[in-house]
Design a protein around this motif. Structure first.
Motif, mmCIF file in Angstrom:
data_model
loop_
_atom_site.group_PDB
_atom_site.id
_atom_site.type_symbol
_atom_site.label_atom_id
_atom_site.label_comp_id
_atom_site.label_asym_id
_atom_site.label_seq_id
_atom_site.Cartn_x
_atom_site.Cartn_y
_atom_site.Cartn_z
ATOM 1 N N CYS A 80 -2.013 -3.510 -6.794
ATOM 2 C CA CYS A 80 -3.049 -3.677 -5.715
ATOM 3 C C CYS A 80 -4.064 -5.215 -6.462
ATOM 4 O O CYS A 80 -4.795 -5.513 -5.620
ATOM 5 N N ALA A 116 0.754 -1.317 0.430
ATOM 6 C CA ALA A 116 -0.189 0.331 -0.076
ATOM 7 C C ALA A 116 1.178 1.245 -0.225
ATOM 8 O O ALA A 116 0.409 2.133 -0.599
ATOM 9 N N ALA A 120 -7.699 -2.895 -9.885
ATOM 10 C CA ALA A 120 -6.560 -3.411 -10.955
ATOM 11 C C ALA A 120 -7.204 -3.805 -12.283
ATOM 12 O O ALA A 120 -6.238 -3.950 -13.040
ATOM 13 N N CYS A 138 2.272 2.182 -3.295
ATOM 14 C CA CYS A 138 1.290 2.362 -4.742
ATOM 15 C C CYS A 138 1.312 3.749 -3.625
ATOM 16 O O CYS A 138 0.414 4.383 -5.105
ATOM 17 N N THR A 191 -6.598 0.554 3.897
ATOM 18 C CA THR A 191 -5.956 -0.787 3.640
ATOM 19 C C THR A 191 -4.606 -0.709 5.043
ATOM 20 O O THR A 191 -4.295 -1.492 6.110
ATOM 21 N N HIS A 215 -5.081 3.611 -0.218
ATOM 22 C CA HIS A 215 -4.329 2.706 0.423
ATOM 23 C C HIS A 215 -3.791 2.847 1.224
ATOM 24 O O HIS A 215 -3.406 1.999 2.406
ATOM 25 N N GLN A 252 -9.728 -2.992 -3.692
ATOM 26 C CA GLN A 252 -8.465 -3.312 -4.620
ATOM 27 C C GLN A 252 -8.478 -4.087 -5.963
ATOM 28 O O GLN A 252 -7.788 -3.477 -7.847
#
Length: 201
Positions: free
Chosen positions: A135, A31, A101, A34, A59, A56, A97
């Motif tokens: 992701c 995360a 993706a 990202c 997360t 993120h 997520q």
């Protein structure tokens, strides 16, 4: 049996806890990476970029709270509340997520345009696909974490029953020994009282 964060725990509970912590650390790293990749596309993110970073951040917060809660001794009611909240947050972040993706890999130019990146399109596509791969990794790891959290909750319940049973047995044996000693004292007192006067102690 292992000496763990809440006393004696079984071997499956111990190793499940270790794998759970490891998966959460990997989620934290993925995360954070990202977020860095999103900021590298545009230092001041657009609305969509901000929402992606916010996803993120959630997360990361879920991973930290899961790690802290799994490493501390909590009561049964607190553990159930944590498990319910953790399950809801993890499921929602997992769905988003996975959706991100899919959008990244199937609509890379459009997704890159919505982020309003000022990086060259070729370089931006590579960076965005790296973020999409992370992701996808988080999507898979979140399901693993959910499964491990379920087993941790189950093992904590079973180990709690086992400890309560041992305590009950110990208390029961202690009470019996006390009752036995009291009976012996009463018998000795009765015998002494029944002896004739010259033999009384």
């Amino acid at each position: 049996m292992k000496m763990g964060f809440s006393g004696d725990i079984s071997d499956p509970h111990y190793y499940t806890h270790r794998v759970f912590i490891l998966c959460n650390y990997i989620l934290l790293g993925a995360a954070s990476s990202c977020i860095f990749l999103t900021l590298s596309l545009r230092l001041i993110p657009s609305i969509w970029g901000f929402l992606l970073i916010f996803l993120h951040i959630i997360t990361i917060a879920g991973s930290i709270s899961g790690t802290v809660a799994a490493s501390s001794s909590t009561s049964s009611s607190s553990r159930l509340r944590w498990y319910g909240a953790h399950m809801v947050v993890t499921v929602l972040t997992t769905i988003f997520q996975g959706s991100v993706a899919i959008l990244i890999f199937t609509m890379t130019p459009e997704f890159l345009g919505s982020l309003k990146s000022y990086v060259r399109e070729e370089d931006g596509a590579v960076i965005l696909k790296m973020a999409g791969g992370l992701c996808l990794l988080m999507f898979c790891l979140n399901w693993v974490v959910l499964t491990l959290a379920f087993f941790l909750n189950y093992f904590a319940y079973v180990d709690g029953i086992g400890r309560n049973s041992i305590n009950e047995v110990r208390l029961g044996s202690g009470s019996k020994s006390k009752i036995g000693s009291c009976n012996e004292v009463d018998e000795e007192t009765t015998i002494k009282e029944n002896l004739p006067f010259p033999f009384q102690v």
